[in-house]
Design a protein around this motif. Sequence first.
Motif, PDB file in Angstrom:
ATOM      1  N   LYS A   1       0.844  -1.208   0.000  1.00 56.74           N
ATOM      2  CA  LYS A   1       0.000   0.000   0.000  1.00 56.74           C
ATOM      3  C   LYS A   1       0.872   1.249   0.000  1.00 56.74           C
ATOM      4  O   LYS A   1       0.571   2.233  -0.694  1.00 56.74           O
ATOM      5  CB  LYS A   1      -0.911  -0.014   1.229  1.00 56.74           C
ATOM      6  N   ARG A   2       1.949   1.230   0.753  1.00 58.69           N
ATOM      7  CA  ARG A   2       2.864   2.372   0.755  1.00 58.69           C
ATOM      8  C   ARG A   2       3.468   2.593  -0.623  1.00 58.69           C
ATOM      9  O   ARG A   2       3.597   3.727  -1.080  1.00 58.69           O
ATOM     10  CB  ARG A   2       3.980   2.148   1.779  1.00 58.69           C
ATOM     11  N   LEU A   3       3.841   1.508  -1.272  1.00 59.56           N
ATOM     12  CA  LEU A   3       4.430   1.620  -2.613  1.00 59.56           C
ATOM     13  C   LEU A   3       3.411   2.168  -3.608  1.00 59.56           C
ATOM     14  O   LEU A   3       3.726   3.029  -4.436  1.00 59.56           O
ATOM     15  CB  LEU A   3       4.958   0.273  -3.070  1.00 59.56           C
ATOM     16  N   ASP A   4       2.183   1.666  -3.532  1.00 56.85           N
ATOM     17  CA  ASP A   4       1.135   2.150  -4.430  1.00 56.85           C
ATOM     18  C   ASP A   4       0.862   3.632  -4.196  1.00 56.85           C
ATOM     19  O   ASP A   4       0.739   4.412  -5.143  1.00 56.85           O
ATOM     20  CB  ASP A   4      -0.153   1.348  -4.226  1.00 56.85           C
ATOM     21  N   ASP A   5       0.776   4.024  -2.921  1.00 59.76           N
ATOM     22  CA  ASP A   5       0.488   5.427  -2.605  1.00 59.76           C
ATOM     23  C   ASP A   5       1.598   6.348  -3.089  1.00 59.76           C
ATOM     24  O   ASP A   5       1.344   7.484  -3.493  1.00 59.76           O
ATOM     25  CB  ASP A   5       0.296   5.602  -1.096  1.00 59.76           C
ATOM     26  N   ALA A   6       2.843   5.862  -3.018  1.00 58.90           N
ATOM     27  CA  ALA A   6       3.982   6.670  -3.459  1.00 58.90           C
ATOM     28  C   ALA A   6       4.221   6.557  -4.961  1.00 58.90           C
ATOM     29  O   ALA A   6       5.073   7.265  -5.505  1.00 58.90           O
ATOM     30  CB  ALA A   6       5.245   6.252  -2.698  1.00 58.90           C
ATOM     31  N   GLY A   7       3.471   5.667  -5.639  1.00 60.32           N
ATOM     32  CA  GLY A   7       3.643   5.493  -7.075  1.00 60.32           C
ATOM     33  C   GLY A   7       4.950   4.844  -7.460  1.00 60.32           C
ATOM     34  O   GLY A   7       5.452   5.056  -8.573  1.00 60.32           O
TER      35      GLY A   7
ATOM     36  N   LEU B   1      11.589   8.669 -12.852  1.00 59.84           N
ATOM     37  CA  LEU B   1      11.494   9.269 -11.524  1.00 59.84           C
ATOM     38  C   LEU B   1      11.125  10.748 -11.633  1.00 59.84           C
ATOM     39  O   LEU B   1      10.288  11.246 -10.867  1.00 59.84           O
ATOM     40  CB  LEU B   1      12.818   9.099 -10.775  1.00 59.84           C
ATOM     41  N   ASP B   2      11.743  11.458 -12.590  1.00 59.56           N
ATOM     42  CA  ASP B   2      11.406  12.869 -12.787  1.00 59.56           C
ATOM     43  C   ASP B   2       9.914  13.039 -13.042  1.00 59.56           C
ATOM     44  O   ASP B   2       9.262  13.925 -12.471  1.00 59.56           O
ATOM     45  CB  ASP B   2      12.187  13.439 -13.980  1.00 59.56           C
ATOM     46  N   ALA B   3       9.380  12.183 -13.908  1.00 56.44           N
ATOM     47  CA  ALA B   3       7.955  12.274 -14.234  1.00 56.44           C
ATOM     48  C   ALA B   3       7.089  11.980 -13.021  1.00 56.44           C
ATOM     49  O   ALA B   3       6.075  12.651 -12.781  1.00 56.44           O
ATOM     50  CB  ALA B   3       7.630  11.314 -15.377  1.00 56.44           C
ATOM     51  N   ARG B   4       7.503  10.980 -12.231  1.00 57.86           N
ATOM     52  CA  ARG B   4       6.722  10.614 -11.043  1.00 57.86           C
ATOM     53  C   ARG B   4       6.690  11.732 -10.017  1.00 57.86           C
ATOM     54  O   ARG B   4       5.674  11.985  -9.366  1.00 57.86           O
ATOM     55  CB  ARG B   4       7.332   9.348 -10.423  1.00 57.86           C
ATOM     56  N   LEU B   5       7.819  12.426  -9.869  1.00 58.07           N
ATOM     57  CA  LEU B   5       7.927  13.492  -8.880  1.00 58.07           C
ATOM     58  C   LEU B   5       7.468  14.840  -9.410  1.00 58.07           C
ATOM     59  O   LEU B   5       7.345  15.792  -8.638  1.00 58.07           O
ATOM     60  CB  LEU B   5       9.380  13.619  -8.402  1.00 58.07           C
ATOM     61  N   GLY B   6       7.241  14.923 -10.720  1.00 53.49           N
ATOM     62  CA  GLY B   6       6.946  16.222 -11.304  1.00 53.49           C
ATOM     63  C   GLY B   6       8.142  17.158 -11.216  1.00 53.49           C
ATOM     64  O   GLY B   6       8.006  18.370 -11.030  1.00 53.49           O
TER      65      GLY B   6
ATOM     66  N   GLY C   1      32.551  12.206  11.343  1.00 53.08           N
ATOM     67  CA  GLY C   1      31.585  13.259  11.617  1.00 53.08           C
ATOM     68  C   GLY C   1      30.251  12.977  10.948  1.00 53.08           C
ATOM     69  O   GLY C   1      29.893  11.826  10.682  1.00 53.08           O
ATOM     70  N   LYS C   2      29.545  14.034  10.640  1.00 58.35           N
ATOM     71  CA  LYS C   2      28.200  13.909  10.084  1.00 58.35           C
ATOM     72  C   LYS C   2      28.246  13.577   8.595  1.00 58.35           C
ATOM     73  O   LYS C   2      28.985  14.186   7.828  1.00 58.35           O
ATOM     74  CB  LYS C   2      27.433  15.215  10.308  1.00 58.35           C
ATOM     75  N   LEU C   3      27.432  12.595   8.190  1.00 54.68           N
ATOM     76  CA  LEU C   3      27.273  12.238   6.789  1.00 54.68           C
ATOM     77  C   LEU C   3      25.803  12.373   6.409  1.00 54.68           C
ATOM     78  O   LEU C   3      24.925  11.859   7.121  1.00 54.68           O
ATOM     79  CB  LEU C   3      27.727  10.803   6.530  1.00 54.68           C
ATOM     80  N   SER C   4      25.547  13.062   5.303  1.00 56.76           N
ATOM     81  CA  SER C   4      24.190  13.187   4.770  1.00 56.76           C
ATOM     82  C   SER C   4      24.109  12.324   3.521  1.00 56.76           C
ATOM     83  O   SER C   4      24.783  12.599   2.528  1.00 56.76           O
ATOM     84  CB  SER C   4      23.874  14.641   4.440  1.00 56.76           C
ATOM     85  N   ILE C   5      23.301  11.269   3.581  1.00 55.82           N
ATOM     86  CA  ILE C   5      23.158  10.368   2.445  1.00 55.82           C
ATOM     87  C   ILE C   5      22.033  10.902   1.563  1.00 55.82           C
ATOM     88  O   ILE C   5      20.917  11.127   2.036  1.00 55.82           O
ATOM     89  CB  ILE C   5      22.849   8.942   2.910  1.00 55.82           C
ATOM     90  N   GLY C   6      22.354  11.137   0.289  1.00 59.74           N
ATOM     91  CA  GLY C   6      21.357  11.747  -0.576  1.00 59.74           C
ATOM     92  C   GLY C   6      21.409  11.238  -1.998  1.00 59.74           C
ATOM     93  O   GLY C   6      22.441  10.761  -2.481  1.00 59.74           O
ATOM     94  N   ARG C   7      20.294  11.345  -2.692  1.00 62.29           N
ATOM     95  CA  ARG C   7      20.184  10.982  -4.109  1.00 62.29           C
ATOM     96  C   ARG C   7      20.336  12.252  -4.933  1.00 62.29           C
ATOM     97  O   ARG C   7      19.600  13.235  -4.749  1.00 62.29           O
ATOM     98  CB  ARG C   7      18.817  10.348  -4.391  1.00 62.29           C
ATOM     99  N   VAL C   8      21.294  12.243  -5.835  1.00 63.77           N
ATOM    100  CA  VAL C   8      21.498  13.382  -6.731  1.00 63.77           C
ATOM    101  C   VAL C   8      20.451  13.294  -7.840  1.00 63.77           C
ATOM    102  O   VAL C   8      20.402  12.319  -8.595  1.00 63.77           O
ATOM    103  CB  VAL C   8      22.918  13.384  -7.332  1.00 63.77           C
ATOM    104  N   LEU C   9      19.596  14.298  -7.930  1.00 65.09           N
ATOM    105  CA  LEU C   9      18.512  14.295  -8.909  1.00 65.09           C
ATOM    106  C   LEU C   9      18.866  15.088 -10.161  1.00 65.09           C
ATOM    107  O   LEU C   9      18.251  14.889 -11.214  1.00 65.09           O
ATOM    108  CB  LEU C   9      17.238  14.868  -8.284  1.00 65.09           C
TER     109      LEU C   9
ATOM    110  N   PRO D   1      11.158  22.059  -2.308  1.00 60.11           N
ATOM    111  CA  PRO D   1      11.298  20.700  -1.763  1.00 60.11           C
ATOM    112  C   PRO D   1      10.754  19.644  -2.722  1.00 60.11           C
ATOM    113  O   PRO D   1       9.726  19.843  -3.364  1.00 60.11           O
ATOM    114  CB  PRO D   1      10.485  20.749  -0.461  1.00 60.11           C
ATOM    115  N   VAL D   2      11.474  18.536  -2.805  1.00 61.55           N
ATOM    116  CA  VAL D   2      11.074  17.417  -3.647  1.00 61.55           C
ATOM    117  C   VAL D   2      10.522  16.316  -2.755  1.00 61.55           C
ATOM    118  O   VAL D   2      11.196  15.850  -1.833  1.00 61.55           O
ATOM    119  CB  VAL D   2      12.274  16.882  -4.467  1.00 61.55           C
ATOM    120  N   ALA D   3       9.290  15.933  -2.992  1.00 66.58           N
ATOM    121  CA  ALA D   3       8.658  14.789  -2.316  1.00 66.58           C
ATOM    122  C   ALA D   3       8.799  14.846  -0.798  1.00 66.58           C
ATOM    123  O   ALA D   3       9.426  13.977  -0.197  1.00 66.58           O
ATOM    124  CB  ALA D   3       9.234  13.473  -2.845  1.00 66.58           C
TER     125      ALA D   3
END
Length: 688
Positions: A126-132, A287-292, A313-321, A386-388
């Motif tokens: 259900k989570r996957l369907d809701d998130a497309g 993914l671009d289309a899904r997120l608009g 130290g601090k690491l921010s894990i992120g997806r480069v869009l 903000p994205v998603a």
Amino acid sequence: MGDDGGRGRGPRTGARTIALVGPFSSGKTTLLEAILARTGAVQRQGSTTAGTTVGDAGPEARAHAMSVELNVATTSFMGDDYTFLDCPGSTEFLGETLSVLPVVDCAVVVCEADPKKIAALQLILKRLDDAGVPHMLFLNKIDKADARVRETLAMLQPASKTPLVLRQIPIWTDGKVTGFIDLALERAFVYRDHAPSETIDIPDEEMAREVEARFTMLERLADHDDALMEELLSDVAPPRDQVFGDLVAELRNGLICPVFFGSAEDGHGIGRLLKALRHEAPGLEDLDARLGFAPGTDAVVRVVKTLHTAHGGKLSIGRVLAGEIRDGSALAGPSGADRVSGLYRLVGARTEKRDVARAGDLVALGKLEHARTGDTLGGGRAAPEPVAPVELPRPVMALSIRANERKDEAKLSAALARIVEEDPSLTVTVSAETGETLLGGQGEMHLRVATERLAGRWGLQLRTTRPEVAYRETIRGRAAQHGRHKKQSGGHGQFGDVHLEIAPLARGEGIRFTEKITGGVVPRQYIPGVETGVRDALRRGPLGFEVVDVEVTLTDGSYHAVDSSDQAFQAAARIAMREGLPACNPVLLEPIERVTVSCPSEATARVNAIVSARRGQLLGFDARPGWDGWDVVEALMPASEIGDLIVELRSATQGVAHFERRFDHLQELTGRLAEEIVARHAEAAAAA
């Protein structure tokens, strides 16, 4: 040719990010390990039992033999880069999954033929369907299956709104699955432990099964392809490229969920799964289309996880869009801008430095002090749109937490801030009613892991208890009370004298102070002091709790021209209230909350019984909107009964129930239970 053959593929942009999701203990971490071993990222496949896997490397995961946070590993297959995100299966760590789902290209749902996990599987689907999010299903532990795959599929289908389409059928030998026939490729393969499968001719005895199963798959694809439907009706065999074209299009559009199977522990079916991801899974354009999302020239990265490492130290894990990021790149977010200090590829806890990250890559960015999980960061001067954005579940359980040693209080405060930054589904609040520091989370294990991290990483000795309930008290009767404060100790003395009338108010009306002074018996400048004294006395009534819904009227008094003061009249008012309230028939009030429980319909009767056993008043239940086979139960429950409610609800629902709560009203509580509460409170106050 290895595992399952190969075929051409169209162009794509950027590396892919794939989420591994599924119910608890379905084998996601083992599947990640098998993928890393098959792609050469590790020399030998580790074991969760032996504690030798790349994922679940933290002490808490090892101690509890379960995933308690996101595992990230990047690897390459046939020249393409993939980052796999192994998401915890327990509902209590759902926040880890929700943070990453918006920016993955595809999800692999790992499950097994266990009817007890259907509700948990439905929750994930259900989570996957809701998130497309397009997704395929990997039926794990096929070596232990005792049911036919199509029977298993029929059992699992009610959990999925998207049709489950079988892509393989098993080859059985002496009651065990020893290989499979790929229905799209029309080829047969025999499993080899931890190695590519061996291609064989389709056995003669399996031909009829293969033809039937392939036709069933094509029928499902034809639901969205009129040309294919015409071919099937005309008994024309469709070209293989057309079949693969439909499989790709319908997966990417969320019209089907392809089903593969294997054994992650033995390395069976891994190559075929990887080939399917390579040829059929969506890419960055989808993914671009899904997120608009319309990529521009500036770099854009969406943060999916925050880590505080011992040495880096601090690491921010992120997806480069969009764009590219290098060491030293400036990134602006909603809380401020930072420069990247270190750019890394992750394979579990191991980091590998890299020079540049481009659109599609998922990387760790060093020392972005302003970045938070869920933030969208950009290479321009201002933070991008903000994205998603993700709404995380609200806490369903809390602990009162403090350091054993007063000297560690500041250290605890800093440590709490760090773990909430790493896991935003945890919350830290200070109760306005009791003054306690409350650590809120998604369940008993979620909070246990959080406190273990506080103790293990920061060396804190902690004292945790159930949060205090914000009981109140009120009065049923009325009283008139005289209060006098007189003190002489050399020089100016102290004198205040008041007559008060104390009366009850209707529930929810609060505290009301009035005065009926005539003739100046209490000078105007001292009346505010009387009110201050009254309200101060109401903070702790005869039963030991704050008093509410009371009206106090100042009717008379006297003063001394020299010795009277604001403080003296405050003291007189406190004396009058302290002596008058016990005569007003005080009564305990307990907070009642409106609770909304979401659960599978088959468990509704059990949930109702749990609520009733906890002094809850059932208000009714109804179907949960948008959730097939789920109900919503409404009830009014005492706050004191809700503290560990989620533990019992999850036990009764295979770990999937959830609830929301909000304060409704205060209600009188009398009898033995009230007496016990007052006695415990008095004992605790005396010991403090």
